[in-house]
Design an enzyme around this catalytic site. Sequence first.
Site, PDB file in Angstrom:
ATOM      1  N   HIS A 181      -6.455   7.913  12.568  1.00  0.00           N
ATOM      2  CA  HIS A 181      -6.072   6.275  12.782  1.00  0.00           C
ATOM      3  C   HIS A 181      -4.680   6.216  12.084  1.00  0.00           C
ATOM      4  O   HIS A 181      -4.233   5.274  11.542  1.00  0.00           O
ATOM      5  CB  HIS A 181      -7.042   5.865  11.399  1.00  0.00           C
ATOM      6  CG  HIS A 181      -8.232   5.866  11.703  1.00  0.00           C
ATOM      7  ND1 HIS A 181      -9.400   5.690  10.643  1.00  0.00           N
ATOM      8  CD2 HIS A 181      -8.982   5.888  13.049  1.00  0.00           C
ATOM      9  CE1 HIS A 181     -10.509   5.492  11.501  1.00  0.00           C
ATOM     10  NE2 HIS A 181     -10.250   5.815  12.925  1.00  0.00           N
ATOM     11  N   ARG A 234       0.753  -1.209  -0.084  1.00  0.00           N
ATOM     12  CA  ARG A 234       0.029   0.076   0.083  1.00  0.00           C
ATOM     13  C   ARG A 234       0.893   1.196  -0.084  1.00  0.00           C
ATOM     14  O   ARG A 234       0.444   2.313  -0.731  1.00  0.00           O
ATOM     15  CB  ARG A 234      -0.879  -0.073   1.286  1.00  0.00           C
ATOM     16  CG  ARG A 234      -1.960  -1.090   1.131  1.00  0.00           C
ATOM     17  CD  ARG A 234      -2.903  -1.069   2.273  1.00  0.00           C
ATOM     18  NE  ARG A 234      -3.609   0.110   2.705  1.00  0.00           N
ATOM     19  CZ  ARG A 234      -4.194   0.417   3.815  1.00  0.00           C
ATOM     20  NH1 ARG A 234      -4.339  -0.307   4.823  1.00  0.00           N
ATOM     21  NH2 ARG A 234      -5.067   1.695   3.857  1.00  0.00           N
TER      22      ARG A 234
HETATM   23  C1  BV8 Z   1     -12.081   1.073  18.729  1.00  0.00           C
HETATM   24  C2  BV8 Z   1      -6.510   2.381   9.590  1.00  0.00           C
HETATM   25  C3  BV8 Z   1     -12.056   0.510  21.038  1.00  0.00           C
HETATM   26  C4  BV8 Z   1      -6.098   0.991   9.076  1.00  0.00           C
HETATM   27  C5  BV8 Z   1      -8.895   2.017   9.989  1.00  0.00           C
HETATM   28  C6  BV8 Z   1     -19.978  -2.648  16.021  1.00  0.00           C
HETATM   29  C7  BV8 Z   1     -20.684  -1.345  15.835  1.00  0.00           C
HETATM   30  C8  BV8 Z   1     -20.055  -0.047  15.749  1.00  0.00           C
HETATM   31  C9  BV8 Z   1     -18.694  -0.263  16.134  1.00  0.00           C
HETATM   32  C10 BV8 Z   1     -18.005  -1.117  16.314  1.00  0.00           C
HETATM   33  C11 BV8 Z   1     -18.552  -2.658  16.426  1.00  0.00           C
HETATM   34  N1  BV8 Z   1     -17.866  -3.470  16.412  1.00  0.00           N
HETATM   35  C12 BV8 Z   1     -16.513  -2.735  16.521  1.00  0.00           C
HETATM   36  C13 BV8 Z   1     -16.752  -1.471  16.451  1.00  0.00           C
HETATM   37  C14 BV8 Z   1     -15.589  -0.539  16.713  1.00  0.00           C
HETATM   38  C15 BV8 Z   1     -14.854  -0.343  15.380  1.00  0.00           C
HETATM   39  C16 BV8 Z   1     -15.956  -0.016  14.165  1.00  0.00           C
HETATM   40  O1  BV8 Z   1     -16.295   1.285  14.155  1.00  0.00           O
HETATM   41  N2  BV8 Z   1     -16.156  -0.961  13.400  1.00  0.00           N
HETATM   42  C17 BV8 Z   1     -17.362  -0.730  12.447  1.00  0.00           C
HETATM   43  C18 BV8 Z   1     -16.518  -1.060  11.018  1.00  0.00           C
HETATM   44  C19 BV8 Z   1     -18.594  -1.570  12.655  1.00  0.00           C
HETATM   45  N3  BV8 Z   1     -13.854   0.687  15.528  1.00  0.00           N
HETATM   46  C20 BV8 Z   1     -12.876   0.035  15.969  1.00  0.00           C
HETATM   47  O2  BV8 Z   1     -12.326  -0.801  16.159  1.00  0.00           O
HETATM   48  C21 BV8 Z   1     -11.840   1.454  16.394  1.00  0.00           C
HETATM   49  N4  BV8 Z   1     -11.333   1.366  17.665  1.00  0.00           N
HETATM   50  O3  BV8 Z   1     -13.414   1.172  18.508  1.00  0.00           O
HETATM   51  O4  BV8 Z   1     -11.401   0.759  19.835  1.00  0.00           O
HETATM   52  C22 BV8 Z   1     -11.280   0.389  22.235  1.00  0.00           C
HETATM   53  C23 BV8 Z   1     -11.135   1.538  23.186  1.00  0.00           C
HETATM   54  C24 BV8 Z   1     -10.158   1.385  24.464  1.00  0.00           C
HETATM   55  C25 BV8 Z   1      -9.487   0.311  24.477  1.00  0.00           C
HETATM   56  C26 BV8 Z   1      -9.521  -0.966  23.273  1.00  0.00           C
HETATM   57  C27 BV8 Z   1     -10.311  -0.668  22.187  1.00  0.00           C
HETATM   58  C28 BV8 Z   1     -10.647   1.714  15.335  1.00  0.00           C
HETATM   59  C29 BV8 Z   1     -11.379   1.928  14.228  1.00  0.00           C
HETATM   60  C30 BV8 Z   1      -9.905   2.422  13.013  1.00  0.00           C
HETATM   61  C31 BV8 Z   1      -9.719   1.198  12.090  1.00  0.00           C
HETATM   62  N5  BV8 Z   1      -8.573   1.656  11.137  1.00  0.00           N
HETATM   63  N6  BV8 Z   1      -7.902   2.446   9.578  1.00  0.00           N
HETATM   64  C32 BV8 Z   1      -5.800   1.149   7.505  1.00  0.00           C
HETATM   65  O5  BV8 Z   1      -6.272   2.091   6.895  1.00  0.00           O
HETATM   66  O6  BV8 Z   1      -5.233   0.231   7.134  1.00  0.00           O
HETATM   67  S1  BV8 Z   1     -10.646   2.024   9.629  1.00  0.00           S
HETATM   68  C33 BV8 Z   1     -10.764   2.531   7.916  1.00  0.00           C
HETATM   69  O7  BV8 Z   1     -12.221   2.803   7.760  1.00  0.00           O
HETATM   70  C34 BV8 Z   1     -10.051   3.556   7.590  1.00  0.00           C
HETATM   71  O8  BV8 Z   1      -9.397   4.537   8.506  1.00  0.00           O
HETATM   72  C35 BV8 Z   1     -11.267   4.478   6.807  1.00  0.00           C
HETATM   73  O9  BV8 Z   1     -10.798   5.819   6.532  1.00  0.00           O
HETATM   74  C36 BV8 Z   1     -12.040   4.259   7.812  1.00  0.00           C
HETATM   75  C37 BV8 Z   1     -13.594   4.885   7.458  1.00  0.00           C
HETATM   76  O10 BV8 Z   1     -14.043   4.439   6.303  1.00  0.00           O
HETATM   77  P1  BV8 Z   1     -14.318   5.706   5.302  1.00  0.00           P
HETATM   78  O11 BV8 Z   1     -13.085   6.441   5.171  1.00  0.00           O
HETATM   79  O12 BV8 Z   1     -15.471   6.336   5.548  1.00  0.00           O
HETATM   80  O13 BV8 Z   1     -13.942   4.889   3.931  1.00  0.00           O
HETATM   81  P2  BV8 Z   1     -15.145   3.998   3.202  1.00  0.00           P
HETATM   82  O14 BV8 Z   1     -14.522   3.247   2.214  1.00  0.00           O
HETATM   83  O15 BV8 Z   1     -15.929   3.242   4.383  1.00  0.00           O
HETATM   84  O16 BV8 Z   1     -16.305   5.069   2.497  1.00  0.00           O
HETATM   85  C38 BV8 Z   1     -15.651   5.854   1.718  1.00  0.00           C
HETATM   86  C39 BV8 Z   1     -16.665   6.965   1.288  1.00  0.00           C
HETATM   87  O17 BV8 Z   1     -16.402   7.772   0.317  1.00  0.00           O
HETATM   88  C40 BV8 Z   1     -18.289   6.209   0.846  1.00  0.00           C
HETATM   89  O18 BV8 Z   1     -18.988   6.811   1.442  1.00  0.00           O
HETATM   90  C41 BV8 Z   1     -18.121   6.677  -0.674  1.00  0.00           C
HETATM   91  O19 BV8 Z   1     -19.266   6.823  -1.246  1.00  0.00           O
HETATM   92  C42 BV8 Z   1     -17.275   8.019  -0.751  1.00  0.00           C
HETATM   93  N7  BV8 Z   1     -16.668   8.231  -1.788  1.00  0.00           N
HETATM   94  C43 BV8 Z   1     -16.077   7.554  -2.719  1.00  0.00           C
HETATM   95  N8  BV8 Z   1     -15.384   8.267  -3.725  1.00  0.00           N
HETATM   96  C44 BV8 Z   1     -15.465   9.553  -3.397  1.00  0.00           C
HETATM   97  C45 BV8 Z   1     -16.214   9.677  -2.322  1.00  0.00           C
HETATM   98  N9  BV8 Z   1     -16.623  10.803  -1.694  1.00  0.00           N
HETATM   99  C46 BV8 Z   1     -16.227  11.843  -2.256  1.00  0.00           C
HETATM  100  N10 BV8 Z   1     -15.606  11.801  -3.218  1.00  0.00           N
HETATM  101  C47 BV8 Z   1     -15.287  10.773  -4.115  1.00  0.00           C
HETATM  102  N11 BV8 Z   1     -14.431  10.747  -5.276  1.00  0.00           N
END
Ligand code: BV8
Length: 251
Positions: free
Chosen positions: A123, A74
């Site tokens: 992140h 990446r």
């Molecule tokens: C934590 C780094 C606790 C790595 C990333 C159940 C329900 C809710 C939450 C959870 C759950 N189970 C677990 C959780 C928590 C979990 C979470 O949220 N999971 C979700 C997926 C269900 N979160 C975590 O684990 C976080 N930590 O909660 O810890 C804790 C606390 C104390 C002690 C211990 C633990 C950590 C989350 C971070 C993970 N790391 N990335 C890497 O990149 O390799 S996440 C990853 O997703 C990226 O960072 C990314 O940026 C991020 C969010 O996604 P988006 O950026 O929105 O990207 P996506 O592809 O989803 O969407 C793109 C959007 O752009 C779309 O809407 C699309 O339409 C739009 N688009 C496309 N093209 C364009 C555009 N917009 C404009 N212009 C364009 N041209």
Amino acid sequence: MTDTVTFDEGLIKALREAENIIFFTGAGASAESGVPTFRTGTDSLWVDFDVEDYATLDGFNRNPQKVWQWYKGRRENMAALQPNVAHHVIARWQEKAPRVTVITQNIDNFHQDAGSDLVIELHGNIHHFKCLNDHPVESSSVDNSEEPPLCEICGSLVRPDVVWFNEPLPQEAFDHAEMFSRECSVFIAVGCSMEVQPAAFLPAFAASGGAYLVQINPEASIFDKYAYTLRGKAGEVLPQLWQAVWGESFN
Ligand code: BV8
């Protein structure tokens, strides 16, 4: 090309008068640079790669070599790419408002490369490294390594300094992001699916402070029901927004 977007007069006024603007960016902000998003589009990362294997500490511990190689690939792909016009409009907005803060979920460093001065990386950063005991590791000494090196301080494995799933976000970064969100007058989400917590909670802090909530996204998102939506690609909408607010073309 996105059709010309029409902008609400209230948004134009809010942006002209704003003392404090937040651009909250996700993978969609870098999509037009060629960086794959995570959940949308044909090349999204989590379709081809299992999150559990590649973006969790357990996955790394199970197969450090595989995860290291995935991030190295990446990094190499990103090295061939550039910030797009969305990053540049966001960076130049600093010339127009007293305080512009970028809060990003992205790890590609493109906001800094485009000239944004105040960037909060929720992140982490794909070009930064640490060991399993959180000792900092100099990037130049490891970023070309074919396999995860060992920490010179404690001998543990070196990993990318990014936040994996079920890992806490950097406390200081999130505290600053929350504070700035509560204080801002306009909060613009650019390319965010709002699927990932706790980052996706920041708009709620902005709303509690009375901010004007905006999103730029070509697709529907969870945020549609809360924000004024500019339906289009970041690299196409942001230059039009610049023109509408400042009465000059962005170039
Ligand atoms: C934590 C780094 C606790 C790595 C990333 C159940 C329900 C809710 C939450 C959870 C759950 N189970 C677990 C959780 C928590 C979990 C979470 O949220 N999971 C979700 C997926 C269900 N979160 C975590 O684990 C976080 N930590 O909660 O810890 C804790 C606390 C104390 C002690 C211990 C633990 C950590 C989350 C971070 C993970 N790391 N990335 C890497 O990149 O390799 S996440 C990853 O997703 C990226 O960072 C990314 O940026 C991020 C969010 O996604 P988006 O950026 O929105 O990207 P996506 O592809 O989803 O969407 C793109 C959007 O752009 C779309 O809407 C699309 O339409 C739009 N688009 C496309 N093209 C364009 C555009 N917009 C404009 N212009 C364009 N041209």
